[in-house]
Design a protein around this motif. Structure first.
Motif, mmCIF file in Angstrom:
data_model
loop_
_atom_site.group_PDB
_atom_site.id
_atom_site.type_symbol
_atom_site.label_atom_id
_atom_site.label_comp_id
_atom_site.label_asym_id
_atom_site.label_seq_id
_atom_site.Cartn_x
_atom_site.Cartn_y
_atom_site.Cartn_z
ATOM 1 N N ASP A 281 0.836 -1.207 0.000
ATOM 2 C CA ASP A 281 0.000 0.000 0.000
ATOM 3 C C ASP A 281 0.868 1.254 0.000
ATOM 4 O OD1 ASP A 281 -2.579 1.376 0.196
ATOM 5 O OD2 ASP A 281 -1.903 1.914 2.218
ATOM 6 N N HIS A 282 1.876 1.262 0.849
ATOM 7 C CA HIS A 282 2.774 2.425 0.933
ATOM 8 C C HIS A 282 3.532 2.610 -0.378
ATOM 9 C CE1 HIS A 282 5.336 5.422 2.824
ATOM 10 N NE2 HIS A 282 6.364 4.806 2.239
ATOM 11 N N TRP A 283 4.086 1.532 -0.897
ATOM 12 C CA TRP A 283 4.868 1.627 -2.132
ATOM 13 C C TRP A 283 4.019 2.100 -3.299
ATOM 14 C CZ3 TRP A 283 7.602 -3.782 -1.708
ATOM 15 C CH2 TRP A 283 8.525 -3.737 -0.661
ATOM 16 N N LYS A 284 2.806 1.586 -3.399
ATOM 17 C CA LYS A 284 1.934 1.987 -4.513
ATOM 18 C C LYS A 284 1.565 3.462 -4.417
ATOM 19 C CE LYS A 284 0.104 -2.572 -5.509
ATOM 20 N NZ LYS A 284 -1.064 -3.463 -5.513
ATOM 21 N N MET B 30 8.136 -9.358 -9.397
ATOM 22 C CA MET B 30 8.865 -9.395 -8.133
ATOM 23 C C MET B 30 8.196 -8.607 -7.003
ATOM 24 S SD MET B 30 12.716 -8.874 -9.671
ATOM 25 C CE MET B 30 13.416 -8.664 -8.058
ATOM 26 N N LEU B 31 7.077 -7.972 -7.268
ATOM 27 C CA LEU B 31 6.490 -7.074 -6.276
ATOM 28 C C LEU B 31 6.105 -7.804 -4.991
ATOM 29 C CD1 LEU B 31 5.619 -4.226 -5.563
ATOM 30 C CD2 LEU B 31 3.423 -4.696 -6.644
ATOM 31 N N ASP B 32 5.387 -8.898 -5.120
ATOM 32 C CA ASP B 32 4.952 -9.617 -3.922
ATOM 33 C C ASP B 32 6.131 -10.183 -3.129
ATOM 34 O OD1 ASP B 32 2.271 -9.051 -4.356
ATOM 35 O OD2 ASP B 32 1.937 -10.893 -5.492
ATOM 36 N N SER B 33 7.117 -10.733 -3.832
ATOM 37 C CA SER B 33 8.264 -11.299 -3.121
ATOM 38 C C SER B 33 9.071 -10.209 -2.413
ATOM 39 C CB SER B 33 9.147 -12.117 -4.063
ATOM 40 O OG SER B 33 9.702 -11.309 -5.066
ATOM 41 N N GLU B 34 9.149 -9.034 -3.013
ATOM 42 C CA GLU B 34 9.850 -7.920 -2.361
ATOM 43 C C GLU B 34 9.099 -7.453 -1.113
ATOM 44 O OE1 GLU B 34 12.890 -6.431 -2.966
ATOM 45 O OE2 GLU B 34 13.174 -8.110 -4.337
ATOM 46 N N ALA B 35 7.783 -7.436 -1.192
ATOM 47 C CA ALA B 35 6.985 -7.036 -0.028
ATOM 48 C C ALA B 35 7.133 -8.045 1.111
ATOM 49 C CB ALA B 35 5.516 -6.886 -0.419
ATOM 50 N N ILE B 36 7.123 -9.327 0.780
ATOM 51 C CA ILE B 36 7.321 -10.358 1.805
ATOM 52 C C ILE B 36 8.729 -10.250 2.381
ATOM 53 C CG2 ILE B 36 7.558 -12.860 2.168
ATOM 54 C CD1 ILE B 36 4.670 -11.979 2.121
ATOM 55 N N GLY B 37 9.706 -10.002 1.527
ATOM 56 C CA GLY B 37 11.080 -9.824 2.007
ATOM 57 C C GLY B 37 11.204 -8.651 2.961
ATOM 58 N N ALA B 38 10.567 -7.542 2.616
ATOM 59 C CA ALA B 38 10.587 -6.371 3.498
ATOM 60 C C ALA B 38 9.901 -6.692 4.825
ATOM 61 C CB ALA B 38 9.910 -5.186 2.813
ATOM 62 N N ALA B 39 8.825 -7.446 4.763
ATOM 63 C CA ALA B 39 8.110 -7.832 5.984
ATOM 64 C C ALA B 39 8.987 -8.727 6.864
ATOM 65 C CB ALA B 39 6.807 -8.534 5.632
ATOM 66 N N LEU C 120 12.314 -8.890 6.941
ATOM 67 C CA LEU C 120 13.386 -8.077 7.510
ATOM 68 C C LEU C 120 12.874 -7.190 8.636
ATOM 69 C CD1 LEU C 120 15.229 -7.121 4.222
ATOM 70 C CD2 LEU C 120 16.134 -8.555 6.067
ATOM 71 N N THR C 121 11.678 -6.663 8.449
ATOM 72 C CA THR C 121 11.066 -5.837 9.488
ATOM 73 C C THR C 121 10.815 -6.663 10.742
ATOM 74 O OG1 THR C 121 10.080 -4.365 7.857
ATOM 75 C CG2 THR C 121 9.071 -4.378 10.047
ATOM 76 N N GLN C 122 10.301 -7.878 10.574
ATOM 77 C CA GLN C 122 10.037 -8.747 11.720
ATOM 78 C C GLN C 122 11.334 -9.096 12.446
ATOM 79 O OE1 GLN C 122 6.849 -9.897 12.994
ATOM 80 N NE2 GLN C 122 8.349 -10.009 14.643
ATOM 81 N N MET C 123 12.385 -9.357 11.704
ATOM 82 C CA MET C 123 13.670 -9.664 12.332
ATOM 83 C C MET C 123 14.172 -8.477 13.153
ATOM 84 S SD MET C 123 15.456 -11.812 9.204
ATOM 85 C CE MET C 123 17.080 -11.342 9.695
ATOM 86 N N THR D 289 10.401 1.691 9.318
ATOM 87 C CA THR D 289 11.047 2.758 8.541
ATOM 88 C C THR D 289 12.254 2.254 7.760
ATOM 89 O OG1 THR D 289 12.464 3.458 10.378
ATOM 90 C CG2 THR D 289 10.304 4.528 10.181
ATOM 91 N N LEU D 290 12.797 1.102 8.154
ATOM 92 C CA LEU D 290 13.984 0.584 7.483
ATOM 93 C C LEU D 290 13.682 -0.043 6.127
ATOM 94 C CD1 LEU D 290 15.733 -1.042 10.570
ATOM 95 C CD2 LEU D 290 16.291 1.131 9.461
ATOM 96 N N TRP D 291 12.572 -0.792 6.017
ATOM 97 C CA TRP D 291 12.295 -1.508 4.769
ATOM 98 C C TRP D 291 10.902 -1.258 4.216
ATOM 99 C CZ3 TRP D 291 14.816 -4.000 8.836
ATOM 100 C CH2 TRP D 291 16.179 -4.212 8.617
ATOM 101 N N ILE D 292 9.916 -1.187 5.052
ATOM 102 C CA ILE D 292 8.536 -1.069 4.564
ATOM 103 C C ILE D 292 8.235 0.333 4.053
ATOM 104 C CG2 ILE D 292 6.114 -1.087 5.325
ATOM 105 C CD1 ILE D 292 6.736 -3.615 6.877
ATOM 106 N N LEU D 293 8.736 1.352 4.705
ATOM 107 C CA LEU D 293 8.419 2.725 4.315
ATOM 108 C C LEU D 293 9.488 3.355 3.424
ATOM 109 C CD1 LEU D 293 6.875 4.112 7.636
ATOM 110 C CD2 LEU D 293 5.743 2.966 5.719
ATOM 111 N N ASN D 294 10.359 2.551 2.861
ATOM 112 C CA ASN D 294 11.403 3.042 1.967
ATOM 113 C C ASN D 294 11.115 2.619 0.534
ATOM 114 O OD1 ASN D 294 13.187 4.534 3.531
ATOM 115 N ND2 ASN D 294 14.141 2.693 4.336
ATOM 116 N N ASP D 295 11.838 3.225 -0.383
ATOM 117 C CA ASP D 295 11.781 2.880 -1.800
ATOM 118 C C ASP D 295 12.042 1.384 -1.960
ATOM 119 O OD1 ASP D 295 12.417 2.408 -4.496
ATOM 120 O OD2 ASP D 295 13.434 4.331 -4.714
#
Length: 75
Positions: free
Chosen positions: A12-15, A30-39, A41-44, A65-71
């Motif tokens: 949602d944020h990226w769009k 790759m959009l969905d896999s990148e979103a899962i990857g960001a999630a 990393l955020t969880q870690m 702010t590190l992965w989900i809210l960035n480019d």
């Protein structure tokens, strides 16, 4: 918040804020896999922050702010 919910926040944020980058990832499939990857990393990061005493809400506010809210292309 679980990984699926975090990935939805990322999408949602990226769009909204990175439509060009989101479109590029979508075209590459790759959009969905990148979103899962960001999630993930955020969880870690959240897990690490909670180990040093932050609440889940505090950790979410900081970690997202590190992965989900960035480019998404710069993750």
């Amino acid at each position: 918040m679980n990984l699926k919910e975090m990935a939805a926040v990322a999408l949602d944020h990226w769009k909204t804020y990175y439509p060009k980058e989101t479109s590029q990832l979508e075209k590459k499939g790759m959009l969905d896999s990148e979103a899962i990857g960001a999630a993930k990393l955020t969880q870690m990061e959240m897990d690490a922050l909670m180990l040093v005493g932050q609440t889940e809400a505090e950790a979410w506010q900081q970690a997202r702010t590190l992965w989900i809210l960035n480019d998404p292309l710069k993750n």
